[in-house]
Enzyme design. Sequence first.
Site, PDB file in Angstrom:
ATOM      1  N   GLU A  85       4.001  -0.157   2.888  1.00 55.02           N
ATOM      2  CA  GLU A  85       4.289   0.893   3.811  1.00 55.02           C
ATOM      3  C   GLU A  85       5.719   0.415   4.527  1.00 55.02           C
ATOM      4  O   GLU A  85       5.625  -0.616   5.333  1.00 55.02           O
ATOM      5  CB  GLU A  85       3.235   1.151   4.943  1.00 55.02           C
ATOM      6  CG  GLU A  85       1.942   1.735   4.039  1.00 55.02           C
ATOM      7  CD  GLU A  85       2.237   3.156   3.464  1.00 55.02           C
ATOM      8  OE1 GLU A  85       3.248   4.014   3.338  1.00 55.02           O
ATOM      9  OE2 GLU A  85       1.427   3.380   2.580  1.00 55.02           O
ATOM     10  N   CYS A 149      -4.568   3.939   9.689  1.00 57.54           N
ATOM     11  CA  CYS A 149      -3.657   2.806   9.268  1.00 57.54           C
ATOM     12  C   CYS A 149      -2.343   3.105   9.758  1.00 57.54           C
ATOM     13  O   CYS A 149      -1.883   2.187  10.150  1.00 57.54           O
ATOM     14  CB  CYS A 149      -3.615   3.231   7.606  1.00 57.54           C
ATOM     15  SG  CYS A 149      -5.190   2.663   6.807  1.00 57.54           S
ATOM     16  N   HIS A 168      -1.103  -1.014   1.819  1.00 64.18           N
ATOM     17  CA  HIS A 168      -2.480  -0.166   1.304  1.00 64.18           C
ATOM     18  C   HIS A 168      -2.916  -0.652  -0.047  1.00 64.18           C
ATOM     19  O   HIS A 168      -2.166  -1.060  -0.904  1.00 64.18           O
ATOM     20  CB  HIS A 168      -1.927   1.524   1.177  1.00 64.18           C
ATOM     21  CG  HIS A 168      -2.374   2.150   2.535  1.00 64.18           C
ATOM     22  ND1 HIS A 168      -1.343   2.837   2.952  1.00 64.18           N
ATOM     23  CD2 HIS A 168      -3.402   2.389   3.021  1.00 64.18           C
ATOM     24  CE1 HIS A 168      -2.172   3.488   4.101  1.00 64.18           C
ATOM     25  NE2 HIS A 168      -3.067   3.186   4.117  1.00 64.18           N
TER      26      HIS A 168
END
Length: 210
Positions: A85, A149, A168
């Site tokens: 991410e 998250c 992830h």
Amino acid sequence: MDNSKRTVVVTGFGPFGEHTVNASWVAVQELKKLGLGSEVDLHVLEVPVEYQTVQSLVPSLWKQYRPLLVVHVGVSGMATTVTLEKCGRNHGYRGLDNSSFCPDNQCCIVGGPDCIYSVIDMESVCKRVTSSGLGVAVSVSKDAGRYLCDFTYYTSLYLSRGRSAFIHVPPLGKPYSREDLGRALQAVVREMLELLDQAEEKIHCQQHIH
């Protein structure tokens, strides 16, 4: 305390919803077994899926360990790759956590920027790990999903001025085993440290020039 050692903290999440076993924490425990080499002091931690716990826990990690890097790992039922991410977002937290709570203002840090990017170039990490022939697919994303998250990532990015990362992982067996995910985390975090080292060297070089 051995100052030559670099401290890295890696977190995974506890169970929630249909994820009675959270692949992120399983993967982080595998990483702990593998380690990051003798020069890295690796601490791992399981984070409950609760906004209020995250709000107190994340700052305490930065304070207690003074890490070079904190990497948060989460599971995504939609992921089929190990996904890096790039950024965390401040607003849009409407999903209820494990204690049926969601932030009143639906944001992480009141008055914080909408979006904070990691100082780590995730595209570069992705390319390097992919070309190393690890056998686990890695991809990059700009949307960590506006749940715990994303909330955790934004909080960490805000506190560390971008010296955080979020990864992830897919659920176990879809398609990767715990060992695969552990190896992938090890490879990814090593590349992140490598990039941070190069950035530090650049900064030192620039200081010498002036």
